[in-house]
Motif scaffolding. Sequence first.
Motif, PDB file in Angstrom:
ATOM      1  N   GLY A 114     -28.651  26.411  58.824  1.00  0.00           N
ATOM      2  CA  GLY A 114     -27.277  25.959  58.697  1.00  0.00           C
ATOM      3  C   GLY A 114     -27.104  24.517  59.130  1.00  0.00           C
ATOM      4  O   GLY A 114     -26.361  23.748  58.509  1.00  0.00           O
ATOM      5  N   PHE A 115     -27.802  24.143  60.218  1.00  0.00           N
ATOM      6  CA  PHE A 115     -27.708  22.751  60.669  1.00  0.00           C
ATOM      7  C   PHE A 115     -28.320  21.820  59.633  1.00  0.00           C
ATOM      8  O   PHE A 115     -27.768  20.753  59.337  1.00  0.00           O
ATOM      9  CB  PHE A 115     -28.414  22.568  62.008  1.00  0.00           C
ATOM     10  CG  PHE A 115     -28.360  21.162  62.535  1.00  0.00           C
ATOM     11  CD1 PHE A 115     -27.267  20.708  63.246  1.00  0.00           C
ATOM     12  CD2 PHE A 115     -29.398  20.270  62.288  1.00  0.00           C
ATOM     13  CE1 PHE A 115     -27.198  19.404  63.716  1.00  0.00           C
ATOM     14  CE2 PHE A 115     -29.347  18.965  62.754  1.00  0.00           C
ATOM     15  CZ  PHE A 115     -28.237  18.535  63.471  1.00  0.00           C
ATOM     16  N   ASN A 116     -29.471  22.184  59.085  1.00  0.00           N
ATOM     17  CA  ASN A 116     -30.152  21.333  58.112  1.00  0.00           C
ATOM     18  C   ASN A 116     -29.324  21.145  56.844  1.00  0.00           C
ATOM     19  O   ASN A 116     -29.348  20.075  56.228  1.00  0.00           O
ATOM     20  CB  ASN A 116     -31.519  21.930  57.759  1.00  0.00           C
ATOM     21  CG  ASN A 116     -32.464  21.929  58.941  1.00  0.00           C
ATOM     22  OD1 ASN A 116     -32.390  21.066  59.805  1.00  0.00           O
ATOM     23  ND2 ASN A 116     -33.349  22.914  59.005  1.00  0.00           N
ATOM     24  N   ILE A 117     -28.574  22.176  56.460  1.00  0.00           N
ATOM     25  CA  ILE A 117     -27.740  22.069  55.267  1.00  0.00           C
ATOM     26  C   ILE A 117     -26.562  21.136  55.504  1.00  0.00           C
ATOM     27  O   ILE A 117     -26.237  20.287  54.661  1.00  0.00           O
ATOM     28  CB  ILE A 117     -27.238  23.465  54.839  1.00  0.00           C
ATOM     29  CG1 ILE A 117     -28.413  24.307  54.316  1.00  0.00           C
ATOM     30  CG2 ILE A 117     -26.150  23.350  53.771  1.00  0.00           C
ATOM     31  CD1 ILE A 117     -28.044  25.736  54.021  1.00  0.00           C
ATOM     32  N   THR A 118     -25.906  21.269  56.663  1.00  0.00           N
ATOM     33  CA  THR A 118     -24.707  20.469  56.941  1.00  0.00           C
ATOM     34  C   THR A 118     -25.022  19.081  57.473  1.00  0.00           C
ATOM     35  O   THR A 118     -24.150  18.208  57.472  1.00  0.00           O
ATOM     36  CB  THR A 118     -23.802  21.192  57.954  1.00  0.00           C
ATOM     37  OG1 THR A 118     -24.551  21.484  59.142  1.00  0.00           O
ATOM     38  CG2 THR A 118     -23.287  22.496  57.365  1.00  0.00           C
ATOM     39  N   ASN A 119     -26.265  18.861  57.912  1.00  0.00           N
ATOM     40  CA  ASN A 119     -26.653  17.550  58.455  1.00  0.00           C
ATOM     41  C   ASN A 119     -27.980  17.104  57.854  1.00  0.00           C
ATOM     42  O   ASN A 119     -28.990  16.984  58.562  1.00  0.00           O
ATOM     43  CB  ASN A 119     -26.767  17.623  59.984  1.00  0.00           C
ATOM     44  CG  ASN A 119     -25.462  17.994  60.653  1.00  0.00           C
ATOM     45  OD1 ASN A 119     -24.605  17.149  60.909  1.00  0.00           O
ATOM     46  ND2 ASN A 119     -25.313  19.289  60.941  1.00  0.00           N
ATOM     47  N   PRO A 120     -28.015  16.820  56.548  1.00  0.00           N
ATOM     48  CA  PRO A 120     -29.279  16.474  55.889  1.00  0.00           C
ATOM     49  C   PRO A 120     -29.899  15.170  56.383  1.00  0.00           C
ATOM     50  O   PRO A 120     -31.092  14.953  56.204  1.00  0.00           O
ATOM     51  CB  PRO A 120     -28.888  16.370  54.411  1.00  0.00           C
ATOM     52  CG  PRO A 120     -27.426  16.055  54.428  1.00  0.00           C
ATOM     53  CD  PRO A 120     -26.875  16.802  55.604  1.00  0.00           C
ATOM     54  N   GLY A 121     -29.100  14.312  57.019  1.00  0.00           N
ATOM     55  CA  GLY A 121     -29.626  13.038  57.488  1.00  0.00           C
ATOM     56  C   GLY A 121     -30.163  13.066  58.908  1.00  0.00           C
ATOM     57  O   GLY A 121     -30.580  12.031  59.435  1.00  0.00           O
ATOM     58  N   ILE A 122     -30.155  14.241  59.556  1.00  0.00           N
ATOM     59  CA  ILE A 122     -30.601  14.351  60.947  1.00  0.00           C
ATOM     60  C   ILE A 122     -31.753  15.341  61.035  1.00  0.00           C
ATOM     61  O   ILE A 122     -31.664  16.456  60.522  1.00  0.00           O
ATOM     62  CB  ILE A 122     -29.459  14.804  61.876  1.00  0.00           C
ATOM     63  CG1 ILE A 122     -28.283  13.833  61.805  1.00  0.00           C
ATOM     64  CG2 ILE A 122     -29.951  14.925  63.314  1.00  0.00           C
ATOM     65  CD1 ILE A 122     -27.085  14.255  62.636  1.00  0.00           C
ATOM     66  N   THR A 123     -32.834  14.922  61.680  1.00  0.00           N
ATOM     67  CA  THR A 123     -33.962  15.811  61.918  1.00  0.00           C
ATOM     68  C   THR A 123     -33.745  16.542  63.236  1.00  0.00           C
ATOM     69  O   THR A 123     -33.590  15.926  64.284  1.00  0.00           O
ATOM     70  CB  THR A 123     -35.278  15.022  61.983  1.00  0.00           C
ATOM     71  OG1 THR A 123     -35.501  14.364  60.728  1.00  0.00           O
ATOM     72  CG2 THR A 123     -36.458  15.952  62.279  1.00  0.00           C
ATOM     73  N   LEU A 124     -33.723  17.868  63.176  1.00  0.00           N
ATOM     74  CA  LEU A 124     -33.525  18.685  64.374  1.00  0.00           C
ATOM     75  C   LEU A 124     -34.878  19.002  64.989  1.00  0.00           C
ATOM     76  O   LEU A 124     -35.764  19.556  64.334  1.00  0.00           O
ATOM     77  CB  LEU A 124     -32.802  19.978  64.008  1.00  0.00           C
ATOM     78  CG  LEU A 124     -32.630  21.011  65.121  1.00  0.00           C
ATOM     79  CD1 LEU A 124     -31.822  20.428  66.278  1.00  0.00           C
ATOM     80  CD2 LEU A 124     -31.975  22.272  64.586  1.00  0.00           C
ATOM     81  N   ARG A 125     -35.034  18.653  66.250  1.00  0.00           N
ATOM     82  CA  ARG A 125     -36.265  18.941  66.982  1.00  0.00           C
ATOM     83  C   ARG A 125     -35.951  19.911  68.114  1.00  0.00           C
ATOM     84  O   ARG A 125     -35.159  19.595  68.998  1.00  0.00           O
ATOM     85  CB  ARG A 125     -36.879  17.659  67.552  1.00  0.00           C
ATOM     86  CG  ARG A 125     -37.357  16.681  66.475  1.00  0.00           C
ATOM     87  CD  ARG A 125     -37.819  15.382  67.076  1.00  0.00           C
ATOM     88  NE  ARG A 125     -38.301  14.447  66.063  1.00  0.00           N
ATOM     89  CZ  ARG A 125     -38.528  13.164  66.266  1.00  0.00           C
ATOM     90  NH1 ARG A 125     -38.310  12.645  67.474  1.00  0.00           N
ATOM     91  NH2 ARG A 125     -38.960  12.388  65.290  1.00  0.00           N
ATOM     92  N   LEU A 126     -36.557  21.074  68.079  1.00  0.00           N
ATOM     93  CA  LEU A 126     -36.349  22.071  69.127  1.00  0.00           C
ATOM     94  C   LEU A 126     -37.481  21.992  70.133  1.00  0.00           C
ATOM     95  O   LEU A 126     -38.649  21.886  69.764  1.00  0.00           O
ATOM     96  CB  LEU A 126     -36.297  23.472  68.524  1.00  0.00           C
ATOM     97  CG  LEU A 126     -35.155  23.737  67.539  1.00  0.00           C
ATOM     98  CD1 LEU A 126     -35.181  25.185  67.089  1.00  0.00           C
ATOM     99  CD2 LEU A 126     -33.805  23.393  68.160  1.00  0.00           C
ATOM    100  N   GLN A 127     -37.122  22.047  71.405  1.00  0.00           N
ATOM    101  CA  GLN A 127     -38.102  21.957  72.482  1.00  0.00           C
ATOM    102  C   GLN A 127     -37.947  23.163  73.412  1.00  0.00           C
ATOM    103  O   GLN A 127     -37.320  23.078  74.463  1.00  0.00           O
ATOM    104  CB  GLN A 127     -37.911  20.649  73.261  1.00  0.00           C
ATOM    105  CG  GLN A 127     -38.983  20.375  74.301  1.00  0.00           C
ATOM    106  CD  GLN A 127     -38.678  19.118  75.087  1.00  0.00           C
ATOM    107  OE1 GLN A 127     -37.689  19.037  75.803  1.00  0.00           O
ATOM    108  NE2 GLN A 127     -39.522  18.115  74.956  1.00  0.00           N
ATOM    109  N   LEU A 281     -23.016  15.138  68.889  1.00  0.00           N
ATOM    110  CA  LEU A 281     -21.763  15.700  68.385  1.00  0.00           C
ATOM    111  C   LEU A 281     -22.013  16.606  67.188  1.00  0.00           C
ATOM    112  O   LEU A 281     -21.325  17.624  67.006  1.00  0.00           O
ATOM    113  CB  LEU A 281     -20.792  14.575  68.007  1.00  0.00           C
ATOM    114  CG  LEU A 281     -20.256  13.733  69.174  1.00  0.00           C
ATOM    115  CD1 LEU A 281     -19.393  12.599  68.647  1.00  0.00           C
ATOM    116  CD2 LEU A 281     -19.463  14.601  70.138  1.00  0.00           C
ATOM    117  N   ALA A 282     -23.006  16.261  66.372  1.00  0.00           N
ATOM    118  CA  ALA A 282     -23.347  17.108  65.220  1.00  0.00           C
ATOM    119  C   ALA A 282     -23.901  18.448  65.689  1.00  0.00           C
ATOM    120  O   ALA A 282     -23.559  19.505  65.134  1.00  0.00           O
ATOM    121  CB  ALA A 282     -24.358  16.392  64.326  1.00  0.00           C
TER     122      ALA A 282
END
Length: 309
Positions: A114-127, A281-282
């Motif tokens: 869901g995050f990747n769909i709504t924020n295509p310009g941001i790479t999400l990195r989980l730690q 914020l995203a």
Amino acid sequence: MNSLPPLASLRTFEAAARHMSFKRAADELGVTPTAVSHQIRLLEETVGTRLFDRKPRQVSLTEAGNLLYPVFREAFSAMTEALGKIRRTSARKAVTVTTTTAFASGWLVPKTRGFNITNPGITLRLQPCETVVDLRSGEADCAIRYGSPPFSNLIAEPLMKERFAPLCSPRLGIRTSDDLKAHTLLHSVWHRQDDFTPTWHKWCVHAGIDDIDTAAGTVLTSDSHVIQSAIAGQGVALLSVVLAQEALENGLLTQPFGPELDGLGYYFVYSPEKADDMKVLAIRKWLFAEIGASTGADVTREGPDVPHF
């Protein structure tokens, strides 16, 4: 482009002309003065004229060298600035979220699409990490933490409250608490104990049951192992309803009866310096939207002033 000399020669010339020294240019470039001299001679052969007047312990630019140096200086400066912008832009487009391994695997990872769909310009990195990451160190931008605020002068916004209940595979056919006597109790090891740590003994006291041996059963060292064991029908586990959400929705687990034990809360945590960071914020907007979708509640947040649970 094919008529340009090798880039290494141009870079060497720019450094030597800027320092007016082959030795200092060599120090900057991490090579020997002999290598610098070789690159300068190669460039001079390519352009067909001398670029430096060489004297003992001193060099100076020739007329041709003075003509080329400002051009190369501006060119390399422009390249350095452009690369810096690209690196900074790339860094701005990645956001790192740290949380526990259990929360990452049980709740967060299944929802990242869901995050990747709504924020295509941001790479999400989980730690995922079992130790608390210092958010001021720059290792992560924000965190999802389980516990009670305050969290070391950080902004902490409540996401949801934890609950624990008996969960098991529907294949076991368990309907009431009396059925527990005929099945194995699955236990999870909590490395940090507090008044809200769930145990079968606490649950039985809360449920008013006193004829079950709460010390018997199988002990596993992680929530993920307990969940998998429960899904496999190996017994009944006292599990986080939050972290088992996907398994419950998919019918792999069922909650046959109550009551539930209250746990602590999950909080979205970030430093005050990140309060206006668009990436943070995203993440924040996405998390509250996911919680709203899961609970049906309106948990939209417009700012850091949020109500408690």
